[in-house]
Design a protein around this motif. Structure first.
Motif, PDB file in Angstrom:
ATOM      1  N   PHE A 299       0.804  -1.167  -0.150  1.00 29.26           N
ATOM      2  CA  PHE A 299      -0.012  -0.104   0.063  1.00 29.26           C
ATOM      3  C   PHE A 299       0.850   1.241   0.120  1.00 29.26           C
ATOM      4  O   PHE A 299       0.566   2.153  -0.869  1.00 29.26           O
ATOM      5  CB  PHE A 299      -1.015  -0.024   1.124  1.00 29.26           C
ATOM      6  CG  PHE A 299      -1.784   1.004   1.356  1.00 29.26           C
ATOM      7  CD1 PHE A 299      -2.883   1.423   0.549  1.00 29.26           C
ATOM      8  CD2 PHE A 299      -1.295   2.286   2.309  1.00 29.26           C
ATOM      9  CE1 PHE A 299      -3.727   2.752   0.923  1.00 29.26           C
ATOM     10  CE2 PHE A 299      -1.939   3.581   2.665  1.00 29.26           C
ATOM     11  CZ  PHE A 299      -3.258   3.658   1.683  1.00 29.26           C
ATOM     12  N   THR A 300       1.705   1.105   0.844  1.00 25.87           N
ATOM     13  CA  THR A 300       2.748   2.491   0.800  1.00 25.87           C
ATOM     14  C   THR A 300       3.499   2.676  -0.221  1.00 25.87           C
ATOM     15  O   THR A 300       3.881   3.909  -0.634  1.00 25.87           O
ATOM     16  CB  THR A 300       3.824   2.368   2.007  1.00 25.87           C
ATOM     17  OG1 THR A 300       4.400   1.173   2.150  1.00 25.87           O
ATOM     18  CG2 THR A 300       2.853   2.485   3.420  1.00 25.87           C
ATOM     19  N   ALA A 301       3.864   1.739  -1.066  1.00 29.26           N
ATOM     20  CA  ALA A 301       4.769   1.865  -2.211  1.00 29.26           C
ATOM     21  C   ALA A 301       3.643   2.299  -3.256  1.00 29.26           C
ATOM     22  O   ALA A 301       4.084   3.135  -4.250  1.00 29.26           O
ATOM     23  CB  ALA A 301       5.183   0.498  -2.701  1.00 29.26           C
ATOM     24  N   VAL A 317      -7.575   8.359  14.666  1.00 23.14           N
ATOM     25  CA  VAL A 317      -6.471   8.718  15.539  1.00 23.14           C
ATOM     26  C   VAL A 317      -5.499   9.439  14.931  1.00 23.14           C
ATOM     27  O   VAL A 317      -4.725  10.502  15.542  1.00 23.14           O
ATOM     28  CB  VAL A 317      -5.784   7.374  16.132  1.00 23.14           C
ATOM     29  CG1 VAL A 317      -4.852   7.566  17.133  1.00 23.14           C
ATOM     30  CG2 VAL A 317      -7.265   6.658  16.919  1.00 23.14           C
ATOM     31  N   SER A 318      -4.847   9.054  13.708  1.00 20.65           N
ATOM     32  CA  SER A 318      -3.912   9.711  12.943  1.00 20.65           C
ATOM     33  C   SER A 318      -4.116   9.649  11.348  1.00 20.65           C
ATOM     34  O   SER A 318      -4.397   8.389  10.941  1.00 20.65           O
ATOM     35  CB  SER A 318      -2.514   9.315  13.389  1.00 20.65           C
ATOM     36  OG  SER A 318      -1.713   9.876  12.652  1.00 20.65           O
ATOM     37  N   ALA A 319      -3.695  10.416  10.576  1.00 22.32           N
ATOM     38  CA  ALA A 319      -3.998  10.466   9.176  1.00 22.32           C
ATOM     39  C   ALA A 319      -2.548  11.101   8.364  1.00 22.32           C
ATOM     40  O   ALA A 319      -2.879  11.965   7.761  1.00 22.32           O
ATOM     41  CB  ALA A 319      -5.080  11.143   8.633  1.00 22.32           C
ATOM     42  N   PRO A 320      -1.466  10.381   8.568  1.00 25.37           N
ATOM     43  CA  PRO A 320      -0.337  10.911   7.956  1.00 25.37           C
ATOM     44  C   PRO A 320      -0.214  10.803   6.606  1.00 25.37           C
ATOM     45  O   PRO A 320      -1.000   9.800   5.933  1.00 25.37           O
ATOM     46  CB  PRO A 320       0.857   9.982   8.976  1.00 25.37           C
ATOM     47  CG  PRO A 320       0.032   8.826   8.989  1.00 25.37           C
ATOM     48  CD  PRO A 320      -1.355   8.897   9.392  1.00 25.37           C
ATOM     49  N   VAL A 321       0.399  11.432   6.034  1.00 24.29           N
ATOM     50  CA  VAL A 321       0.812  11.345   4.312  1.00 24.29           C
ATOM     51  C   VAL A 321       1.984  10.250   4.461  1.00 24.29           C
ATOM     52  O   VAL A 321       3.130  10.330   5.131  1.00 24.29           O
ATOM     53  CB  VAL A 321       1.304  12.812   3.857  1.00 24.29           C
ATOM     54  CG1 VAL A 321       1.516  12.625   2.488  1.00 24.29           C
ATOM     55  CG2 VAL A 321       0.001  13.768   4.027  1.00 24.29           C
ATOM     56  N   VAL A 322       1.714   9.406   3.273  1.00 24.44           N
ATOM     57  CA  VAL A 322       2.732   8.318   2.928  1.00 24.44           C
ATOM     58  C   VAL A 322       3.941   9.206   2.460  1.00 24.44           C
ATOM     59  O   VAL A 322       3.701   9.653   1.224  1.00 24.44           O
ATOM     60  CB  VAL A 322       2.190   7.103   2.046  1.00 24.44           C
ATOM     61  CG1 VAL A 322       3.229   6.203   2.062  1.00 24.44           C
ATOM     62  CG2 VAL A 322       0.861   6.522   2.814  1.00 24.44           C
ATOM     63  N   GLN A 323       4.971   9.087   3.042  1.00 24.41           N
ATOM     64  CA  GLN A 323       6.404   9.850   2.572  1.00 24.41           C
ATOM     65  C   GLN A 323       7.039   8.871   1.655  1.00 24.41           C
ATOM     66  O   GLN A 323       8.014   9.499   0.867  1.00 24.41           O
ATOM     67  CB  GLN A 323       7.159  10.345   3.558  1.00 24.41           C
ATOM     68  CG  GLN A 323       6.407  11.300   4.544  1.00 24.41           C
ATOM     69  CD  GLN A 323       5.842  12.521   3.740  1.00 24.41           C
ATOM     70  OE1 GLN A 323       6.690  13.042   2.682  1.00 24.41           O
ATOM     71  NE2 GLN A 323       4.832  13.021   4.106  1.00 24.41           N
ATOM     72  N   GLY A 324       7.292   7.488   1.955  1.00 26.28           N
ATOM     73  CA  GLY A 324       7.718   6.513   1.215  1.00 26.28           C
ATOM     74  C   GLY A 324       7.401   5.142   1.399  1.00 26.28           C
ATOM     75  O   GLY A 324       6.376   5.009   2.359  1.00 26.28           O
ATOM     76  N   ALA A 325       7.797   4.181   0.523  1.00 23.75           N
ATOM     77  CA  ALA A 325       7.215   2.742   0.836  1.00 23.75           C
ATOM     78  C   ALA A 325       7.864   2.321   2.019  1.00 23.75           C
ATOM     79  O   ALA A 325       9.288   2.549   2.381  1.00 23.75           O
ATOM     80  CB  ALA A 325       8.110   2.051  -0.546  1.00 23.75           C
ATOM     81  N   THR A 326       7.175   1.668   2.848  1.00 23.29           N
ATOM     82  CA  THR A 326       7.699   0.943   4.125  1.00 23.29           C
ATOM     83  C   THR A 326       8.055  -0.524   3.940  1.00 23.29           C
ATOM     84  O   THR A 326       7.283  -1.332   3.181  1.00 23.29           O
ATOM     85  CB  THR A 326       6.437   1.136   5.258  1.00 23.29           C
ATOM     86  OG1 THR A 326       6.267   2.450   5.418  1.00 23.29           O
ATOM     87  CG2 THR A 326       7.112   0.340   6.346  1.00 23.29           C
TER      88      THR A 326
END
Length: 575
Positions: A299-301, A317-326
């Motif tokens: 998903f992150t990719a 709770v939190s909605a961060p922006v995906v900065q890179g593939a995990t």
């Protein structure tokens, strides 16, 4: 012959014990709340009770299996070590949680369903409750950092196919004409008087799903525009993970439109809380199981630059922006406006799993102590009387060695008290009558260790050795017996702790604790003191140490042995 004991350094052992006590009491008086009082259990100080009523989506009666499973999970949450003294019981279709003290927030937190889902963010807007206070601005998230809690996704981020157009800006104000329509919260059906509590809850859940989990973009927009983030959430913990969801942020300032869940909280392998010094905030770090880790990596990719929402009980709770593939297998952090205690509670809740049911909590009730301080005082007086009788017996029977027994027991009590205070402060240990019973039994076992040691010394003296030479030989033989006996006691306490529940675990915990401290006191206090006494001319006097009778027995044995030897020699000569 007894094995050699090697060099004995009694001063060093006593200094080590003194340092241990000093460090413990420094922690007691200079860390945490600095209170030198151990926490007491419900039976001694009373507590707070909260009743949790099960809410099922269809209004049906919850199964006993589901209630038992919820009870087990809540017990695991509150009793991570089994020593906090809280109670969780099933009462019909309800769960009743009782925690020590007057803080009802702990009991309410324990009843949190804790259904965690990770969902893609399709859109967001400032909630209608916050529009009057919060200016509407578009601030893209800085590169390399997650978006702050409640912030909209960057305008440049591509939206998932099929999402409504006005995703990253507030919806325009509604015209007066459709005013009657946006009232899903007042529309349900029959008045509450015609429905049972369970049926009313089921109707509220169904109505909320109809609007907030609709697949129709127009209904989704209407739900976002009318959702009241300050009102109680009927959908809490009952959202369908296979459908979209309109949800509020935990601070109530932002409304999100979320896609179907991509990862279930059951895929969490571990959860820990930590302080991120670079971002100056508390975070919850998640480690996924194999399937969840692979899904998250994919998903992150595929969604770099987009937001992913962590929802807990239907709130974001939190909605961060995906900065890179995990990469698969890596940890992922949940960020938000957490305090240290809040992050720890969330990690603990996620770690032990979500409840199979959702619950609504009643008002907190104060529970009086079931036994009270009067019973505690009576028990302590009884224990003190027993201890005094034991010490008197030791003084009469062992004399000087009885004095050393009394000193060792007092120092053991000083050590135990400091540890109980620190355990209550840092792991929530509460002292109840079952725990006090474990402590008294453990202290009795400590006295048994002294008796074993002293009797070994007597055995050596009966063989004709002096007090000075009998001490190291007696210690070499006694320490094996002491270690073996304490090992058996500790194993028994550990097995009881693993198999038992509730207050019995507290009893097993204190029994195991005092067993360990028994070894510490005997090795660092009792033996060094006896060794020093054996080097003293004063303490070596039979009239002082009470070993004159043993020495008399040794002399009689020696005289008898000499007589026998002489008689045998005379008979040999005659022959």
């Amino acid at each position: 012959m007894a094995p050699s004991t090697g060099a004995v350094r009694p001063a060093r052992s006593l200094v080590i014990f003194g340092l241990i006590v000093a460090v413990l009491y420094a922690l007691v008086f200079f860390t945490g709340d600095k209170s030198p009082t151990p926490k007491l259990g419900i039976d001694l100080q009373g507590g707070t009770r909260v009743t949790l009523t099960a809410r099922t989506p269809d209004g049906s009666q919850p199964s006993q299996d589901s209630l038992r499973r919820a009870q087990e999970i809540i017990e695991t949450r509150v009793n991570g070590l089994g020593v906090s003294g809280s109670e969780v019981v099933i009462d019909g279709d309800n769960l009743v949680i009782t925690v020590p003290g007057d803080d009802s927030s702990q009991a309410r937190t324990l009843g949190q369903t804790a259904r965690l889902y990770i969902r893609p963010v399709l859109g967001s807007q400032v909630s209608s409750n916050a529009k009057a206070q919060v200016p509407v601005t578009q601030t893209p998230a800085p590169a390399g950092a997650p978006a702050p809690e409640g912030a909209p996704a960057p305008e440049g981020a591509p939206a998932p196919e099929g999402a409504p157009a006005p995703q990253n800006r507030p919806f325009p104000a509604q015209e007066p004409a459709p005013a009657p329509a946006p009232e899903p919260t007042t529309a349900p059906a029959p008045p509450s008087g015609d429905l049972s509590t369970a049926d009313q809850a089921a109707a509220e859940i169904a109505e909320a799903k109809k609007t907030r989990q609709s697949t129709d973009p127009a209904v989704q927009q209407q739900a976002m525009a009318t959702l009241d983030c300050n009102a109680a959430d009927p959908l809490q913990g009952n959202d369908d993970p296979t459908l979209p969801l309109v949800a509020c942020s935990t601070d109530g300032t932002t409304v999100y439109l979320l896609g179907p869940s991509i990862i279930d909280g059951q895929e969490i392998a571990d959860a820990t809380s930590a302080f991120n010094s670079q971002q100056a905030r508390h975070e919850v770090s998640l480690t996924f199981k194999s399937d969840g880790s692979t899904t998250w990596a994919q998903f992150t990719a595929a969604n770099i630059g987009k937001q992913a929402a962590f929802t807990l009980d239907s709130k974001v709770v939190s909605a961060p922006v995906v900065q890179g593939a995990t990469p698969a297998g890596s940890a992922t952090s949940i960020t938000g406006d957490f305090t240290a205690a809040g992050a720890k509670e969330l990690a603990n809740t996620l770690k032990y799993g979500s409840l199979p049911l959702s619950f609504s909590a009643s008002e907190a009730e104060t529970v009086s102590a079931t036994l009270g301080l009067a019973s505690l005082q009576a028990g302590l007086i009884a224990g003190l009387v027993g201890l005094i009788l034991v010490l008197l017996y030791c003084l009469i029977y062992y004399r000087m060695l009885g004095v050393l027994t009394a000193l060792s027991l007092v120092l053991s009590g000083v050590l135990v008290y400091a540890i109980l205070v620190l355990l209550g402060r840092y792991i929530g240990f509460t002292l109840d009558l079952a725990g006090i019973a474990g402590l008294i039994i453990g202290i009795g076992m400590t006295a048994d260790s002294f008796v074993v040691y002293f009797e070994r010394i007597k055995d050596e003296m009966r063989e004709g050795r002096s007090f000075r030479s009998a001490v190291p030989r007696g210690w070499a033989r006694a320490r094996r017996t002491i270690l073996s006996g304490n090992a058996v006691s500790f194993i028994a306490a550990a097995v009881l702790y693993i198999l038992a529940v509730g207050q019995v675990r507290g009893f097993a915990f204190t029994l195991g604790l005092t067993t360990i401290l028994d070894v510490l006191v005997v090795f660092l206090v009792t033996h060094p003191l006896v060794h020093l006494a054996s080097k003293s001319d004063f303490w070596s006097k039979p009239s002082v140490n009470g070993l004159g009778a043993v020495q008399q027995v040794a002399r009689e044995r020696k005289t008898a042995a000499t007589s026998v030897h002489n008689a045998v020699g005379a008979q040999a000569k005659e022959a």
